[in-house]
Design a protein around this motif. Structure first.
Motif, short mmCIF file in Angstrom:
data_model
loop_
_atom_site.label_atom_id
_atom_site.label_comp_id
_atom_site.label_asym_id
_atom_site.label_seq_id
_atom_site.Cartn_x
_atom_site.Cartn_y
_atom_site.Cartn_z
N UNK A 1 0.82 -1.21 0.00
CA UNK A 1 0.00 0.00 0.00
C UNK A 1 0.85 1.26 0.00
N UNK A 2 1.90 1.25 0.85
CA UNK A 2 2.80 2.41 0.88
C UNK A 2 3.52 2.56 -0.45
N UNK A 3 3.95 1.46 -1.04
CA UNK A 3 4.62 1.49 -2.34
C UNK A 3 3.74 2.15 -3.39
N UNK A 4 2.48 1.73 -3.44
CA UNK A 4 1.57 2.31 -4.43
C UNK A 4 1.28 3.77 -4.10
N UNK A 5 1.09 4.08 -2.81
CA UNK A 5 0.80 5.47 -2.43
C UNK A 5 1.97 6.39 -2.77
N UNK A 6 3.18 5.90 -2.55
CA UNK A 6 4.36 6.70 -2.87
C UNK A 6 4.44 7.00 -4.37
N UNK A 7 4.24 5.99 -5.19
CA UNK A 7 4.32 6.18 -6.64
C UNK A 7 3.21 7.08 -7.15
N UNK A 8 2.01 6.94 -6.58
CA UNK A 8 0.90 7.82 -6.95
C UNK A 8 1.25 9.27 -6.56
N UNK A 9 1.84 9.45 -5.39
CA UNK A 9 2.20 10.79 -4.93
C UNK A 9 3.23 11.42 -5.87
N UNK B 1 -8.47 7.67 -7.19
CA UNK B 1 -8.87 6.27 -7.00
C UNK B 1 -7.66 5.42 -6.64
N UNK B 2 -6.56 5.64 -7.35
CA UNK B 2 -5.35 4.87 -7.06
C UNK B 2 -4.76 5.24 -5.71
N UNK B 3 -4.87 6.50 -5.34
CA UNK B 3 -4.39 6.91 -4.02
C UNK B 3 -5.18 6.19 -2.92
N UNK B 4 -6.48 6.11 -3.09
CA UNK B 4 -7.34 5.45 -2.10
C UNK B 4 -7.05 3.95 -2.04
N UNK B 5 -6.71 3.36 -3.19
CA UNK B 5 -6.37 1.94 -3.18
C UNK B 5 -5.12 1.69 -2.35
N UNK B 6 -4.13 2.53 -2.52
CA UNK B 6 -2.91 2.39 -1.74
C UNK B 6 -3.16 2.60 -0.27
N UNK B 7 -3.96 3.61 0.07
CA UNK B 7 -4.29 3.88 1.48
C UNK B 7 -5.04 2.72 2.11
N UNK B 8 -6.00 2.20 1.35
CA UNK B 8 -6.80 1.08 1.87
C UNK B 8 -5.93 -0.14 2.14
N UNK B 9 -4.99 -0.42 1.22
CA UNK B 9 -4.11 -1.57 1.42
C UNK B 9 -3.23 -1.37 2.65
N UNK B 10 -2.77 -0.16 2.87
CA UNK B 10 -1.93 0.10 4.04
C UNK B 10 -2.73 -0.04 5.33
#
Length: 633
Positions: A466-474, A500-509
C-alpha cells in the motif's frame, strides 16, 4: 552645179518625210476625231476598254516585278550581312557588349527563319553558316552565364548569418539583370535547339549545377553537426529538446532556400521559377533526406528515449516545408518524402512506449521492501512531461493514429497511413489536447496497473504494498502539478482517476491497522443494567464499569489493552521505518489517527481504571496516544 543638185535631193527627201509624218498625224487626228464622235454618241465602254485593258496589265506586271525584286533583296540581304554578324559573334559578348551581342544573335535568328521559309537551294550554305554562328553564340553566352554565377559560388558559413540574424546573400541588381538578359535568349527555343537541349533550358541547367553545389556545400557542416549532436548523450538518457543541431540545420535550409528563390525570381521568367528552384535545391535536399535517414536509424535503435527527437524533427521540418511552400509554391513533396520514415517511427513510438512500461515492470525481480518509489516511475513521468513540449507534431501524429489505437502495435499498424500532414492537422485545438491527455492517462493507468500487479506478487505485506503504491501515486501527482501536464490533464477526470489509485494504496496500508482496532472492540450486555453513556453525551465512570465486570471480563479487558499496546507499538515502529513521501506519510498518519483515536478514546474512557493508574495494562492515556499518532506524520 553638181553640189546644187545634191542639196536639192536632200531637201526633197526631207520634204517627203515631213509629208509622211503629216499623213500619219492626219490619220491619228481622224482616229481621235472618230473616237471623240463615238464618245459623244454614248459608246464610252467600247471606246475605253482597249486603253483600260492595256493599262491594268501593265500595272499588274509592274507590281509582280517589284515583288520579285523585293524577294531577291531579302534573299540577298542576310548573305550580304553574314560578314558583319560573323565578326560580332567571333569577337564575343565582352568586347562587343552584351546588348549588341544579343541583338546580333536575334538578327541571325530572323535571317535563319527567313531563309528557311524559302527553301531555296542557293540558301543552304548560308543557313548552315548562320546555324554555326548561332550555336557558337549560344555557347559563348552559356560560358558568360557560368562565369558570372561562379563569382558568387563560394560556400558561406550559415551560422554566421543565423547567429547575427543577417539575411543570406543575394545577387546585386545589376548582376541579376545581366543574368536575366542572357537567360532570355538561352531559354528561347532557338537557343535550346542550337545547344541540342530541347527539354531543358541551358541557363537552368547551369544555374542548378553551380548554385545547387553552393547550397549543398554551405549546408554540409550543419548536416554533420545534426547527426553528432543528436547522438551526444548518455545511454538511456531521454532526449532533451533543442540539444540536436537539426533545428539550426532546418533554419539554415529555410533561409538559404528563401534567398535562392529571390535570386531565381530576379533572373528567370515567371514560368521558369518552379523548375529552376526545384533543380537548384535538389542536391541540398538529397543530403538533407540522407541526414534524416541516418537520424531515423538512431531514433529507431533508441525509440523509448529518442522518440522525442522524432517529434521535434516532425514539428520543425513540417513548419519549414510549409513556410517555403507558401513563399515558393515548391518543395512540399520533397520535404514530406524526406520526413516520412521519421514520422512513421514517431507513430510507432506511441505503442512502443506503452509496451515498454508493461515490459519493464513485468521484468522486475524485486521491489523496495520499504515501499519507496522506484526510479522507473519518475522516468515514465519525465517522458510524459517531455511530450507536452511537442504539441503540434503529437497533435498530427495522434490524430493519424486515432484515439486509443496506440494501445498495441497491432492496432497501430492497422491505422497506418501514407497521407501527408496538412496545416489543419497541426492546429493545436481542444481535440488535439484531449488526445494527448488520453494518451498520458493511458500511460499512467498502464504504469499503475502493472506496478499494482507486481507489488501483489513481490510484496507479501499488504501495508508495504500500500505504501509502495501510495508513494508512486504521490510522485505521479507531484510531477503532474509541477509541469505543463497540469494544464493538459485539467479536464477529462484525470484527478479523479489518480485519486482512486491513491485510495487503493491507502486502503491496502490500513489493512494492517485492523488488528489494533479489533482489540478495542468490547461486548455490551443490555440485560445487565443500564448501558453506560458513550461519546460526548455524558461522563463515563470507568471504576463503576469495572466493578460490574466479572473476573473473566476483567481479564479480557486487560488482555485487550496489552494486545493493543503490542500491536500499536509494532505498527508505529514499522510505519516509521517505511520510506514514505512527505505527503504520503502525512496523509497516512491522518488516516490512522482517524481510525484509532476515536476507538481508543471510547475504550479508554470505559476501562482505563482496570489497572488503577499503574500503567501495567493501560500504557497510553488519550493525550499520549494522540501525541503518538501525531508523531506518525
Amino acid at each position: 552645179m553638181k553640189a546644187r543638185n545634191a542639196d536639192h535631193a536632200e531637201e526633197s527627201a526631207e520634204v517627203e518625210v515631213l509629208f509622211a509624218e503629216a499623213a500619219k498625224l492626219d490619220a491619228i487626228s481622224k482616229k481621235i476625231k472618230a473616237s471623240s464622235q463615238r464618245l459623244d454618241s454614248g459608246y464610252q465602254p467600247h471606246a475605253i476598254k482597249p486603253v483600260y485593258s492595256n493599262t491594268h496589265s501593265l500595272q499588274t506586271m509592274n507590281a509582280n516585278i517589284n515583288k520579285i525584286l523585293d524577294a531577291i533583296d531579302k534573299m540577298l540581304g542576310p548573305s550580304e550581312d553574314k560578314g558583319r554578324e560573323e565578326r560580332i559573334i567571333r569577337a564575343g559578348p565582352d568586347p562587343v557588349g552584351l546588348t549588341d551581342y544579343l541583338a546580333s544573335l536575334k538578327r541571325i535568328d530572323r535571317a535563319l527563319s527567313s531563309m528557311s521559309s524559302t527553301n531555296l537551294r542557293v540558301n543552304q550554305q548560308a543557313i548552315g553558316d548562320f546555324n554555326q554562328l548561332l550555336s557558337e553564340g549560344s555557347n559563348q553566352l552559356q560560358a558568360l552565364f557560368k562565369s558570372i554565377l561562379a563569382e558568387d559560388a563560394q560556400p558561406v558559413e550559415p551560422l554566421n548569418y543565423l547567429v547575427k540574424k543577417l539575411p543570406f546573400p543575394v545577387f546585386e541588381q545589376e548582376k541579376a539583370s545581366k543574368l536575366g538578359l542572357i537567360d532570355s535568349f538561352l531559354s528561347s527555343v532557338t537557343a535550346c535547339k542550337a545547344s541540342n537541349t530541347s527539354r531543358e533550358s541551358p541557363s537552368i541547367r547551369i544555374y542548378a549545377e553551380l548554385r545547387g553545389g553552393y547550397l549543398s556545400e554551405s549546408l554540409h557542416n550543419l548536416s554533420t553537426a545534426s547527426i553528432s549532436t543528436s547522438k551526444r548523450k548518455a545511454s538511456g538518457e531521454i532526449y532533451r529538446q533543442g540539444t540536436s543541431g537539426i533545428g539550426t540545420y532546418a533554419q539554415a535550409i529555410e533561409s538559404s532556400f528563401s534567398a535562392e528563390f529571390n535570386n531565381i525570381s530576379a533572373v528567370f521568367a515567371r514560368e521558369n521559377w518552379g523548375p529552376a528552384f526545384d533543380a537548384t535545391c535538389r542536391k541540398a535536399l538529397a543530403e538533407f533526406a540522407k541526414t534524416l535517414r541516418e537520424l531515423n536509424m538512431h531514433i529507431k535503435a533508441n525509440l523509448t528515449t529518442d522518440c522525442f527527437l522524432a517529434y521535434e524533427i516532425v514539428e520543425i521540418v513540417t513548419n519549414v516545408g510549409y513556410r517555403l511552400d507558401q513563399q515558393t509554391g515548391q518543395l512540399k513533396l520533397p520535404f514530406a518524402d524526406a520526413l516520412k520514415p521519421i514520422r512513421e517511427n514517431a507513430r510507432s513510438s506511441l505503442a512502443e512506449l506503452l509496451e515498454d512500461v508493461r515490459r519493464r515492470v513485468s521484468s522486475m525481480q524485486v521491489l523496495p521492501l520499504d515501499g519507496s518509489i522506484i526510479p522507473f516511475t519518475a522516468e515514465v513521468m519525465t517522458r510524459m512531461q517531455t511530450m507536452t513540449l511537442y504539441p503540434q507534431s503529437l497533435a498530427s501524429i495522434m490524430a493519424s493514429v486515432g484515439d486509443g489505437n496506440w494501445q498495441s502495435v497491432a492496432s497501430l499498424h492497422s491505422t497506418s497511413t501514407t497521407s501527408l500532414p496538412s496545416l489543419k492537422s497541426f492546429d493545436v485545438g481542444a481535440d488535439s489536447s484531449q488526445l494527448l491527455a488520453h494518451y498520458i492517462m493511458d500511460t499512467i493507468e498502464t504504469l499503475l496497473t502493472s506496478l499494482d500487479a507486481k507489488a501483489r506478487v513481490l510484496l507479501k505485506n499488504k501495508s508495504v504494498a500500500g505504501v509502495f503504491m501510495a508513494n508512486n501515486v504521490a510522485l505521479i501527482d507531484r510531477m503532474i502539478r509541477s509541469s505543463d501536464l497540469s494544464s493538459v490533464l485539467a479536464t477529462g477526470g484525470a484527478s479523479a482517476k489518480i485519486e482512486i489509485w491513491r485510495k487503493k494504496g491507502t486502503s491496502a496500508y490500513l489493512e494492517s491497522w485492523r488488528e489494533p482496532c479489533s482489540t478495542l472492540m468490547d461486548v455490551q450486555y443490555t440485560n445487565r443494567g443500564a448501558r453506560p453513556p458513550s461519546g460526548n453525551s455524558g461522563v463515563i465512570d470507568s471504576a463503576a464499569m469495572i466493578k460490574q465486570l466479572g473476573s473473566k471480563d476483567k481479564d479480557s479487558i486487560k488482555e485487550k489493552f496489552k494486545n493493543f499496546n503490542t500491536s500499536f507499538d509494532d505498527l508505529s515502529s514499522k510505519h516509521k521505518s517505511l520510506q514514505m513521501e512527505r505527503e504520503v506519510r502525512s496523509q497516512l498518519a491522518r488516516e490512522v489517527q482517524a481510525i484509532i483515536e476515536p476507538l481508543y478514546a471510547r475504550f479508554w474512557d470505559r476501562y482505563h481504571e482496570i489497572d488503577k493508574g499503574k500503567g501495567k495494562y493501560v500504557k497510553y492515556d488519550k493525550g499520549s496516544l494522540s501525541a503518538q499518532l501525531a508523531g506518525l506524520g
